[in-house]
Enzyme design. Structure first.
Site, PDB file in Angstrom:
ATOM      1  CE1 TYR A  29     -23.542 -85.562  51.495  1.00 38.33           C
ATOM      2  CE2 TYR A  29     -22.935 -84.198  53.363  1.00 38.33           C
ATOM      3  CZ  TYR A  29     -23.805 -85.077  52.768  1.00 38.33           C
ATOM      4  OH  TYR A  29     -24.940 -85.478  53.429  1.00 38.33           O
TER       5      TYR A  29
ATOM      6  CG  LEU B  80     -36.899 -76.820  57.125  1.00 47.88           C
ATOM      7  CD1 LEU B  80     -36.283 -75.446  56.950  1.00 47.88           C
ATOM      8  CD2 LEU B  80     -38.192 -76.736  57.933  1.00 47.88           C
TER       9      LEU B  80
ATOM     10  CB  ILE C 247     -28.506 -81.351  60.015  1.00 44.50           C
ATOM     11  CG1 ILE C 247     -29.055 -82.650  59.406  1.00 44.50           C
ATOM     12  CG2 ILE C 247     -27.751 -81.639  61.296  1.00 44.50           C
ATOM     13  CD1 ILE C 247     -27.981 -83.623  58.940  1.00 44.50           C
TER      14      ILE C 247
ATOM     15  NE  ARG D 241     -28.138 -76.973  50.977  1.00 46.02           N
ATOM     16  CZ  ARG D 241     -29.004 -77.896  50.588  1.00 46.02           C
ATOM     17  NH1 ARG D 241     -28.967 -79.106  51.134  1.00 46.02           N
ATOM     18  NH2 ARG D 241     -29.920 -77.641  49.671  1.00 46.02           N
ATOM     19  CB  SER D 242     -30.028 -71.770  55.403  1.00 39.44           C
ATOM     20  OG  SER D 242     -30.294 -70.462  54.916  1.00 39.44           O
TER      21      SER D 242
ATOM     22  CG  ASN E 209     -33.247 -72.520  60.073  1.00 37.01           C
ATOM     23  OD1 ASN E 209     -34.424 -72.214  59.894  1.00 37.01           O
ATOM     24  ND2 ASN E 209     -32.444 -72.885  59.096  1.00 37.01           N
TER      25      ASN E 209
END
Length: 290
Positions: free
Chosen positions: A84, A232, A274, A276-277, A286
């Protein structure tokens, strides 16, 4: 707000104050940490964490800000990877937050397709960039390199991860994107248990053709925790799990959102997730599924 106060602080300042108050309210109501699941002897992973890949890959600013915000809301589980390019930002955010390292669960991943020496170097490089002496969980990111080469190195890469456990660089080790056939070769030689296998898994996965990677029963039969990334389906270009009628219809029965219903479906099966936001409200929602 009185006219006097409005005149003193101005509209822009009022907006900033409102945002701060929203964060305070959300944090005050936040679960201190998600329930945990044991993935290896003495190693407990929170069932909900923050993913830092996808659109955040290579974006250190997004990872730093997102991690700080999530820690304030109550998150204590973060998923990252050497690939990443943002390990330094994640490590810096945790240090700057004031939250004790012992209270944070960190998963990182090293590239697939590496031989033994390359794997050991990737582990050391990951820890150096994070600014840590160890992680809680280290995974092999893919059964081979992203271009499909190096699959023959899986066993020696796994044995190098076992040495990382022995050397105190990781508390537990596992895999990502591995199908049962990939895991079988490792299970034949492993002296350290495969703690976890991280795959794409979410509501609606059944019958999804080439994306269908459900080795859930196989993993369970070998005491391997099954973890969901993209819970999601955030990179599917399909908002069905967030705005669709199925999840939202279920959510309304419990005064929850469709996304909360989709996440709850996972964690109630003992499947860590896991998402992501960077949105404070979404982060809190969440977490508010237990």
């Amino acid at each position: 707000v009185s006219r006097r106060v409005r005149g003193l602080v101005g509209t822009r300042s009022l907006i900033m104050v409102a945002r701060c108050l929203l964060l305070v309210v959300l944090v005050a109501g936040a679960v201190d940490r998600a329930p945990t699941i044991q993935i290896a002897p003495g190693v407990n992973m929170p069932l909900l964490g923050l993913g830092t890949g996808g659109a955040w890959a290579g974006n250190s600013s997004a990872v730093y800000t997102g991690t700080i915000t999530a820690l304030r809301v109550g998150y204590r589980h973060f998923d990252t990877a050497l690939g990443y390019g943002t390990l330094s930002a994640l490590g810096r955010a945790i240090r700057d937050s004031g939250v004790s390292r012992e209270d944070v669960f960190i998963t990182s991943k090293i590239p697939g397709g590496l031989d033994s020496d390359q794997t050991s170097r990737a582990v050391a490089q990951s820890l150096e960039q994070l600014g840590l002496s160890s992680v809680d969980l280290m995974l092999i990111h893919f059964p081979a390199a992203w271009n499909g080469t190096g699959g023959q190195n899986r066993v020696q890469a796994w044995q190098a991860l076992e040495k990382a456990v022995q050397d105190g660089q990781a508390r537990a080790i596992g895999t990502s994107h591995f199908c049962p056939e990939h895991l079988k070769g490792i299970l034949e030689v492993s002296s350290v248990p495969v703690a976890l296998n991280q795959v794409e898994y979410h509501v609606g996965m059944w019958g999804s053709g080439s994306n269908y990677t459900d080795g859930k029963q196989f993993d369970a039969s070998h005491s391997i925790t099954y973890e969901s990334f993209m819970p999601l389906c955030g990179q599917c270009d399909d908002p069905e799990l967030i705005t669709g009628t199925l999840t939202n219809g279920i959510g309304r029965k419990y005064n929850k959102t469709g996304a909360q219903a989709a996440l709850r479906w996972l964690v109630q099966q003992g499947i860590p997730a896991i998402p992501r936001s960077s949105n404070v409200e979404h982060l809190q929602q969440n977490l508010d599924i237990f």
